[in-house]
Design a protein around this motif. Structure first.
Motif, PDB file in Angstrom:
ATOM      1  N   LEU A   1       0.872  -1.217  -0.212  1.00  0.00           N
ATOM      2  CA  LEU A   1       0.160  -0.078  -0.058  1.00  0.00           C
ATOM      3  C   LEU A   1       0.803   1.118   0.022  1.00  0.00           C
ATOM      4  N   ARG A   2       1.734   1.272   0.988  1.00  0.00           N
ATOM      5  CA  ARG A   2       2.688   2.496   1.001  1.00  0.00           C
ATOM      6  C   ARG A   2       3.530   2.443  -0.435  1.00  0.00           C
ATOM      7  N   ARG A   3       4.023   1.702  -0.847  1.00  0.00           N
ATOM      8  CA  ARG A   3       4.902   1.852  -2.061  1.00  0.00           C
ATOM      9  C   ARG A   3       4.256   2.079  -3.292  1.00  0.00           C
ATOM     10  N   THR A   4       3.157   1.556  -3.554  1.00  0.00           N
ATOM     11  CA  THR A   4       2.269   1.428  -4.642  1.00  0.00           C
ATOM     12  C   THR A   4       1.970   3.037  -4.956  1.00  0.00           C
ATOM     13  N   LEU A   5       1.056   3.385  -3.823  1.00  0.00           N
ATOM     14  CA  LEU A   5       0.544   4.622  -3.791  1.00  0.00           C
ATOM     15  C   LEU A   5       1.391   5.685  -3.830  1.00  0.00           C
ATOM     16  N   ASP A   6       2.583   5.602  -3.371  1.00  0.00           N
ATOM     17  CA  ASP A   6       4.079   6.500  -3.473  1.00  0.00           C
ATOM     18  C   ASP A   6       4.554   6.566  -4.945  1.00  0.00           C
ATOM     19  N   SER A   7       3.917   5.621  -5.611  1.00  0.00           N
ATOM     20  CA  SER A   7       4.603   5.310  -6.932  1.00  0.00           C
ATOM     21  C   SER A   7       3.658   5.577  -8.077  1.00  0.00           C
ATOM     22  N   GLY A   8       2.769   6.078  -7.666  1.00  0.00           N
ATOM     23  CA  GLY A   8       1.640   6.850  -8.671  1.00  0.00           C
ATOM     24  C   GLY A   8       0.463   6.023  -8.742  1.00  0.00           C
ATOM     25  N   ALA A   9      -0.190   5.052  -7.864  1.00  0.00           N
ATOM     26  CA  ALA A   9      -1.365   4.285  -8.059  1.00  0.00           C
ATOM     27  C   ALA A   9      -2.451   5.421  -7.268  1.00  0.00           C
ATOM     28  N   THR A  10      -3.539   5.067  -7.996  1.00  0.00           N
ATOM     29  CA  THR A  10      -4.430   6.162  -7.814  1.00  0.00           C
ATOM     30  C   THR A  10      -5.696   5.249  -6.890  1.00  0.00           C
ATOM     31  N   ARG A  11      -5.608   3.939  -7.226  1.00  0.00           N
ATOM     32  CA  ARG A  11      -6.459   2.821  -6.384  1.00  0.00           C
ATOM     33  C   ARG A  11      -5.651   1.479  -6.231  1.00  0.00           C
ATOM     34  N   VAL A  12      -5.774   1.042  -5.183  1.00  0.00           N
ATOM     35  CA  VAL A  12      -5.296  -0.402  -4.879  1.00  0.00           C
ATOM     36  C   VAL A  12      -6.437  -1.182  -4.103  1.00  0.00           C
ATOM     37  N   SER A  13      -6.748  -2.117  -4.976  1.00  0.00           N
ATOM     38  CA  SER A  13      -7.687  -3.043  -4.431  1.00  0.00           C
ATOM     39  C   SER A  13      -7.401  -4.504  -3.972  1.00  0.00           C
ATOM     40  N   LEU A  14      -7.940  -4.767  -2.923  1.00  0.00           N
ATOM     41  CA  LEU A  14      -7.376  -5.911  -2.230  1.00  0.00           C
ATOM     42  C   LEU A  14      -8.405  -6.797  -1.573  1.00  0.00           C
ATOM     43  N   GLN A  15      -7.932  -8.021  -1.474  1.00  0.00           N
ATOM     44  CA  GLN A  15      -8.644  -8.898  -0.660  1.00  0.00           C
ATOM     45  C   GLN A  15      -7.684  -9.817   0.170  1.00  0.00           C
ATOM     46  N   VAL A  16      -8.065  -9.953   1.416  1.00  0.00           N
ATOM     47  CA  VAL A  16      -7.219 -11.127   2.101  1.00  0.00           C
ATOM     48  C   VAL A  16      -8.184 -12.150   2.485  1.00  0.00           C
ATOM     49  N   SER A  17      -7.804 -13.484   2.529  1.00  0.00           N
ATOM     50  CA  SER A  17      -8.679 -14.627   2.812  1.00  0.00           C
ATOM     51  C   SER A  17      -7.790 -15.289   3.780  1.00  0.00           C
ATOM     52  N   VAL A  18      -8.511 -16.092   4.537  1.00  0.00           N
ATOM     53  CA  VAL A  18      -7.832 -17.231   5.605  1.00  0.00           C
ATOM     54  C   VAL A  18      -7.684 -18.467   4.502  1.00  0.00           C
ATOM     55  N   VAL A  19      -6.595 -19.102   4.408  1.00  0.00           N
ATOM     56  CA  VAL A  19      -6.572 -20.351   3.751  1.00  0.00           C
ATOM     57  C   VAL A  19      -6.694 -21.384   4.574  1.00  0.00           C
ATOM     58  N   ALA A  20      -7.415 -22.482   4.076  1.00  0.00           N
ATOM     59  CA  ALA A  20      -7.759 -23.611   5.005  1.00  0.00           C
ATOM     60  C   ALA A  20      -6.406 -24.438   5.082  1.00  0.00           C
ATOM     61  N   ASP A  21      -6.150 -25.171   6.293  1.00  0.00           N
ATOM     62  CA  ASP A  21      -5.028 -25.795   6.396  1.00  0.00           C
ATOM     63  C   ASP A  21      -4.894 -27.014   5.424  1.00  0.00           C
ATOM     64  N   GLY A  22      -3.821 -27.127   4.852  1.00  0.00           N
ATOM     65  CA  GLY A  22      -3.554 -28.268   3.688  1.00  0.00           C
ATOM     66  C   GLY A  22      -4.291 -28.037   2.328  1.00  0.00           C
ATOM     67  N   GLN A  23      -4.923 -26.782   2.273  1.00  0.00           N
ATOM     68  CA  GLN A  23      -5.528 -26.570   0.958  1.00  0.00           C
ATOM     69  C   GLN A  23      -5.312 -25.054   0.367  1.00  0.00           C
ATOM     70  N   GLU A  24      -4.015 -25.270  -0.069  1.00  0.00           N
ATOM     71  CA  GLU A  24      -3.186 -24.173  -0.687  1.00  0.00           C
ATOM     72  C   GLU A  24      -4.174 -23.554  -1.701  1.00  0.00           C
ATOM     73  N   GLY A  25      -4.395 -22.302  -1.568  1.00  0.00           N
ATOM     74  CA  GLY A  25      -5.321 -21.437  -2.733  1.00  0.00           C
ATOM     75  C   GLY A  25      -6.635 -21.330  -2.414  1.00  0.00           C
ATOM     76  N   GLU A  26      -7.390 -22.449  -1.499  1.00  0.00           N
ATOM     77  CA  GLU A  26      -8.471 -22.409  -1.175  1.00  0.00           C
ATOM     78  C   GLU A  26      -9.153 -21.951   0.018  1.00  0.00           C
ATOM     79  N   PRO A  27      -9.672 -20.566   0.107  1.00  0.00           N
ATOM     80  CA  PRO A  27     -10.009 -20.114   1.366  1.00  0.00           C
ATOM     81  C   PRO A  27     -11.044 -20.905   1.915  1.00  0.00           C
ATOM     82  N   ARG A  28     -10.958 -20.647   3.413  1.00  0.00           N
ATOM     83  CA  ARG A  28     -12.042 -21.619   4.256  1.00  0.00           C
ATOM     84  C   ARG A  28     -12.961 -20.778   4.532  1.00  0.00           C
TER      85      ARG A  28
END
Length: 87
Positions: free
Chosen positions: A60-87
């Motif tokens: 967030l800090r560095r991309t906004l400092d580098s000219g981004a006008t919007r950063v969209s993000l999503q953070v999900s908890v990943v189920a144990d043993g299931q890489e790539g699959e949110p729980r």
């Protein structure tokens, strides 16, 4: 806990990667994250909660400092043993 972050930075430029997009790519590729996938319209990475949260703050800090006008993000908890699959 394991987390997955998905994000994009704007504005988009289809002809050349903008500086903020290059910075975002450098941050996730240089971090101690797993399953890093950097693409032209979206990026994902997984890792420990501590590492992902640290990277999100830097992202967030560095991309906004580098000219981004919007950063969209999503953070999900990943189920144990299931890489790539949110729980």
């Amino acid at each position: 806990m394991r987390l997955r972050v998905e994000f994009t930075t704007e504005p988009f430029d289809l002809d050349e990667a903008p500086r903020h997009a290059v910075v975002a790519r450098e941050i996730v590729q240089g971090a101690e994250l797993d399953a890093v996938d950097v693409g032209p319209f979206g990026n994902t990475a997984e890792g420990s909660d501590a590492e992902v949260l640290e990277v999100v703050g830097e992202l967030l800090r560095r991309t906004l400092d580098s000219g981004a006008t919007r950063v969209s993000l999503q953070v999900s908890v990943v189920a144990d043993g299931q890489e790539g699959e949110p729980r």
